[in-house]
Design an enzyme around this catalytic site. Structure first.
Site, PDB file in Angstrom:
ATOM      1  N   GLY A 147       0.859  -1.238  -0.125  1.00  0.00           N
ATOM      2  CA  GLY A 147      -0.022   0.027   0.057  1.00  0.00           C
ATOM      3  C   GLY A 147       1.083   1.127   0.227  1.00  0.00           C
ATOM      4  N   LYS A 193       0.578   0.858   7.032  1.00  0.00           N
ATOM      5  CA  LYS A 193       1.284  -0.783   7.253  1.00  0.00           C
ATOM      6  C   LYS A 193       2.122  -0.778   8.341  1.00  0.00           C
ATOM      7  CE  LYS A 193       3.141   0.103   3.211  1.00  0.00           C
ATOM      8  NZ  LYS A 193       2.665   1.595   3.148  1.00  0.00           N
ATOM      9  N   GLU A 219       9.680  -2.880   4.855  1.00  0.00           N
ATOM     10  CA  GLU A 219      10.334  -2.362   3.543  1.00  0.00           C
ATOM     11  C   GLU A 219      11.918  -3.042   3.328  1.00  0.00           C
ATOM     12  OE1 GLU A 219       8.747  -0.028   2.134  1.00  0.00           O
ATOM     13  OE2 GLU A 219       7.358   0.915   3.431  1.00  0.00           O
TER      14      GLU A 219
HETATM   15  P1  ADP Z   1       2.970   3.482   6.294  1.00  0.00           P
HETATM   16  O1  ADP Z   1       3.608   2.250   7.045  1.00  0.00           O
HETATM   17  O2  ADP Z   1       1.870   2.738   5.448  1.00  0.00           O
HETATM   18  O3  ADP Z   1       3.446   4.199   5.266  1.00  0.00           O
HETATM   19  P2  ADP Z   1       2.114   4.491   8.779  1.00  0.00           P
HETATM   20  O4  ADP Z   1       1.667   3.473   9.626  1.00  0.00           O
HETATM   21  O5  ADP Z   1       3.632   4.645   9.129  1.00  0.00           O
HETATM   22  O6  ADP Z   1       1.750   3.893   7.373  1.00  0.00           O
HETATM   23  O7  ADP Z   1       1.324   5.663   9.021  1.00  0.00           O
HETATM   24  C1  ADP Z   1       0.043   5.952   8.942  1.00  0.00           C
HETATM   25  C2  ADP Z   1      -0.458   7.242   9.237  1.00  0.00           C
HETATM   26  O8  ADP Z   1      -0.150   7.516  10.657  1.00  0.00           O
HETATM   27  C3  ADP Z   1       0.306   8.659   8.460  1.00  0.00           C
HETATM   28  O9  ADP Z   1      -0.583   9.301   8.332  1.00  0.00           O
HETATM   29  C4  ADP Z   1       1.253   8.888   9.495  1.00  0.00           C
HETATM   30  O10 ADP Z   1       1.645  10.295   9.290  1.00  0.00           O
HETATM   31  C5  ADP Z   1       0.707   8.620  10.979  1.00  0.00           C
HETATM   32  N1  ADP Z   1       1.485   8.362  11.972  1.00  0.00           N
HETATM   33  C6  ADP Z   1       2.430   7.344  11.954  1.00  0.00           C
HETATM   34  N2  ADP Z   1       2.906   7.355  13.110  1.00  0.00           N
HETATM   35  C7  ADP Z   1       2.621   8.323  13.800  1.00  0.00           C
HETATM   36  C8  ADP Z   1       2.757   8.849  15.179  1.00  0.00           C
HETATM   37  N3  ADP Z   1       3.661   8.275  16.077  1.00  0.00           N
HETATM   38  N4  ADP Z   1       2.235   9.930  15.772  1.00  0.00           N
HETATM   39  C9  ADP Z   1       1.161  10.409  14.856  1.00  0.00           C
HETATM   40  N5  ADP Z   1       0.921   9.946  13.679  1.00  0.00           N
HETATM   41  C10 ADP Z   1       1.722   9.032  13.119  1.00  0.00           C
END
Ligand code: ADP
Ligand code: ADP
Length: 234
Positions: A42, A48, A171
């Protein structure tokens, strides 16, 4: 018995006293078989990595349920969860000390046989045997001539020593050349005969050999299936 099950999982990050929230998972359901490679695909921001963090219970869910080996994750002691789930971190560049120290970092009592078995699963037996001091070779800043891919597989060997029921790869192939990527896939194949492997990838085309693909977008599961079912969506 699936290794991991998500049932209608909801999760939001909360920030500060006014509790601003970022809703990340909006009712996510899927299951991961006890053996084989499951890929989670995704775009960036799909949730993820958050999903991985829920599998190791770094956070608790807001709604729904995560099961590990059929058990509600919240009913398991945290040590049990961390033992069952091996998280292979993305940053394999930050390695210090000898290869042995890297492998035994979390497993100080691992025996020589267990060390070499993990090294063999990770496809590093020959490489390490040829180093000047074998397992006791210092990695140092230059990595002792280990390539990025070999260092990454060393991280897998380290996680294998934990004998996890589930291995999470974040990743995993993002910065590998094609030879290293093929070696990596061979290792993942081998490992996935022993435990459930879940790998995060950006594109369906990079997880061509996955046994199951879960496509995530906007905090929901858009599709699940095998590669040829999903290819046209990539
Ligand atoms: P992916 O791994 O699919 O890129 P993430 O799980 O890292 O997605 O992130 C999903 C969403 O949550 C994104 O909008 C990201 O900005 C937000 N996010 C991730 N970690 C945090 C955090 N520690 N605090 C606030 N928002 C977060
Ligand atoms: P705190 O307010 O306690 O510092 P934050 O939620 O701001 O907690 O951040 C916690 C961790 O999550 C930090 O390491 C931060 O870099 C990371 N983080 C915060 N927001 C995001 C986001 N939108 N996407 C990815 N990671 C984030």
């Amino acid at each position: 018995q699936p290794a991991v099950e998500f049932h209608d999982v909801r999760f939001a990050y909360r920030r500060g006293k006014r509790a601003e929230t970022t809703q990340v998972l909006n009712g996510v359901s899927f299951s991961v078989p006890a053996r084989g490679l499951t890929a989670v695909v995704g775009p960036s921001g799909a949730g993820k990595t958050t999903m991985f963090q829920l599998i190791e219970r770094f956070y608790a869910v807001d709604g729904g349920r995560v099961r590990l080996g059929g058990q509600n994750i919240e009913a398991l002691p945290l040590d049990t969860v961390r033992g069952l789930v091996g998280y292979v971190q993305q940053d394999s560049a930050a390695m210090r000390g000898t290869i042995r120290e890297n492998l035994t970092y979390a497993h100080p009592h691992a025996g020589e046989d267990a060390l070499w078995e993990a090294v063999e699963m990770a496809g590093l037996t020959t490489v390490i045997a040829q180093l000047p001091h074998g397992l006791d070779t210092e990695l140092g800043d230059q990595g002792s001539g280990l390539s990025g891919g070999q260092r990454q597989r060393l991280c897998i060997a380290r996680t294998l020593l934990q004998q996890p029921a589930v291995m999470l790869l974040d990743e995993a192939t993002s910065n590998l050349d094609s030879d290293s990527e093929r070696d990596f896939r061979d290792v993942v194949r081998r490992v996935s005969r022993r435990c459930a492997v879940i790998a995060i990838a950006h594109r369906i085309s990079t997880v061509i050999d996955a046994d199951k693909i879960v496509v995530m977008e906007g905090g929901r599961v858009r599709a699940t299936g095998v590669h040829h079912d999903l290819m046209e969506r990539d």
